[in-house]
Design a protein around this motif. Sequence first.
Motif, PDB file in Angstrom:
ATOM      1  N   UNK A 113       0.799  -1.285  -0.032  1.00 30.99           N
ATOM      2  CA  UNK A 113       0.012   0.108  -0.030  1.00 30.99           C
ATOM      3  C   UNK A 113       1.082   1.422  -0.095  1.00 30.99           C
ATOM      4  N   UNK A 114       0.246   2.377  -0.085  1.00 36.36           N
ATOM      5  CA  UNK A 114       1.047   3.743  -0.347  1.00 36.36           C
ATOM      6  C   UNK A 114       1.359   4.183   1.282  1.00 36.36           C
ATOM      7  N   UNK A 115       2.739   4.397   1.202  1.00 35.71           N
ATOM      8  CA  UNK A 115       3.505   4.759   2.401  1.00 35.71           C
ATOM      9  C   UNK A 115       4.061   3.487   3.092  1.00 35.71           C
ATOM     10  N   UNK A 116       3.872   2.327   2.602  1.00 39.50           N
ATOM     11  CA  UNK A 116       4.195   1.133   3.549  1.00 39.50           C
ATOM     12  C   UNK A 116       5.620   0.931   3.402  1.00 39.50           C
ATOM     13  N   UNK A 299       1.737   6.493  -5.594  1.00 37.60           N
ATOM     14  CA  UNK A 299       1.486   8.036  -5.341  1.00 37.60           C
ATOM     15  C   UNK A 299       1.499   8.808  -6.491  1.00 37.60           C
ATOM     16  N   UNK A 300       1.622   7.971  -7.645  1.00 36.61           N
ATOM     17  CA  UNK A 300       1.526   8.505  -8.903  1.00 36.61           C
ATOM     18  C   UNK A 300       0.350   8.051  -9.782  1.00 36.61           C
ATOM     19  N   UNK A 301      -0.697   8.764  -9.758  1.00 34.89           N
ATOM     20  CA  UNK A 301      -1.939   8.422 -10.238  1.00 34.89           C
ATOM     21  C   UNK A 301      -2.141   8.517 -11.545  1.00 34.89           C
ATOM     22  N   UNK A 385      -0.310   1.548  11.799  1.00 37.24           N
ATOM     23  CA  UNK A 385       1.151   1.207  11.681  1.00 37.24           C
ATOM     24  C   UNK A 385       1.934   1.632  10.180  1.00 37.24           C
ATOM     25  N   UNK A 386       0.953   2.414   9.416  1.00 38.27           N
ATOM     26  CA  UNK A 386       1.700   2.710   8.051  1.00 38.27           C
ATOM     27  C   UNK A 386       2.752   3.765   8.438  1.00 38.27           C
ATOM     28  N   UNK A 387       4.135   3.389   7.938  1.00 41.10           N
ATOM     29  CA  UNK A 387       5.191   4.186   8.138  1.00 41.10           C
ATOM     30  C   UNK A 387       5.175   5.888   7.891  1.00 41.10           C
TER      31      UNK A 387
END
Length: 401
Positions: A113-116, A299-301, A385-387
């Motif tokens: 997932x985004x931000x993982x 993050x790049x739609x 918990x997403x970094x």
Amino acid sequence: MSTLGRLRPLEHAIYKIDHPLVHGAGKTPALTPLDPKSITATKITKAVAFASPKLANSPLNVFGMPQKVKEEFKHAEEPFSVIRQPTVSLLDALDKAAQPPHGQGTRLVLAGEAGSGKSILMMQAVDYCSKDGWIVLYVPHASSWVNSTTPYKYDYRSQTFHQPALAADILTNMLKFNKDKISKMKSLVDLILPGAHGSTTTISQGSTIENLVNTALRDTQHAPQILVAVLDILAKQTTHPVLFAIDEFQALYNESRYRDPQFKIIKSYNLSTPRLFLEYASGKRPLARGMVLGSLSLSSPQYPVPLELHESLELPHVEGRKPGPYVPRSEDLLSYAEGLKAFNVPNAMSTAEAASLLDAWNKKKLFHSELNDTFFHTKYVETGGNPRQLVSKAIRATLTM
């Protein structure tokens, strides 16, 4: 001698303020750099520094870093990371890929997932390999290869659109970073370069990579063909393992922003540089030792993960949105995604990993109030918990505490 008009230090006690706000907080404690020989499961949760972008031989200096990561660390003295369980697993896979014949055909794509933490994990792999004797080529934003920001022209011999400036830039950075390992490696065959009016120039077998790169820089129209030759030398040698690390990997499978003379969109695999690396990613051009490592950026739609790559990696579909068998698939994209394996990065850090991450940020003096267990657990639950979310929401929250 008169002292009238001379500047003298003020000695009143009010000016002798002993406070960090006046004298500066001083440098924060430096983190230990990542050491390839000591990364084991016992080091999980340890915060480590990347090689500083200020150093000339740092991969982050030569190749750059993803824009999102650069923004995250713009207020820190140095980029850093926490060793997680996925870090140890990926570095184990790299160690295995470095040993022939296991390394032949190792092709992984970081998914999650985004931000993982996929980009950070890739940076850890790049840092690890650069310190462990690998030949490294790091691409922090593959979207720049397909977004129509470099010159291009059609080459009727290869039936692709060449990107001479881009190829020259890749050769320059690759030689600069790996010069001690690759500069004296020699070409395996004669290289015939086309010239004006049907003429050709032959670079004889045995020419060094350094000479080939210098030829490309003198006349960049030859850079795409020389890039193919140089990568072929690196792929076939077994002295050093090779890492091709490509962030925003899915951009290579999307339609490019380039247009042909009829103003039709050019497919990414019809551009010479993306096609070359897609051939390595799909195993059409194998590495004797090493790994092709991609990372999907959510993050790049404008560059989503296409269906063909999604299915080849066996990624989960959003519930209720699984495409049926009659949805068309591109045979070309399927062939370029063949054999790729997903390396799944969990969305949530463990509580110990998350605590270590926030503690590292806290030591960088980027939190504006004191942290405590209640605050940590609140933010951990809030962000799952997403970094990326954990750090950004924790820093913002301390502004109002």
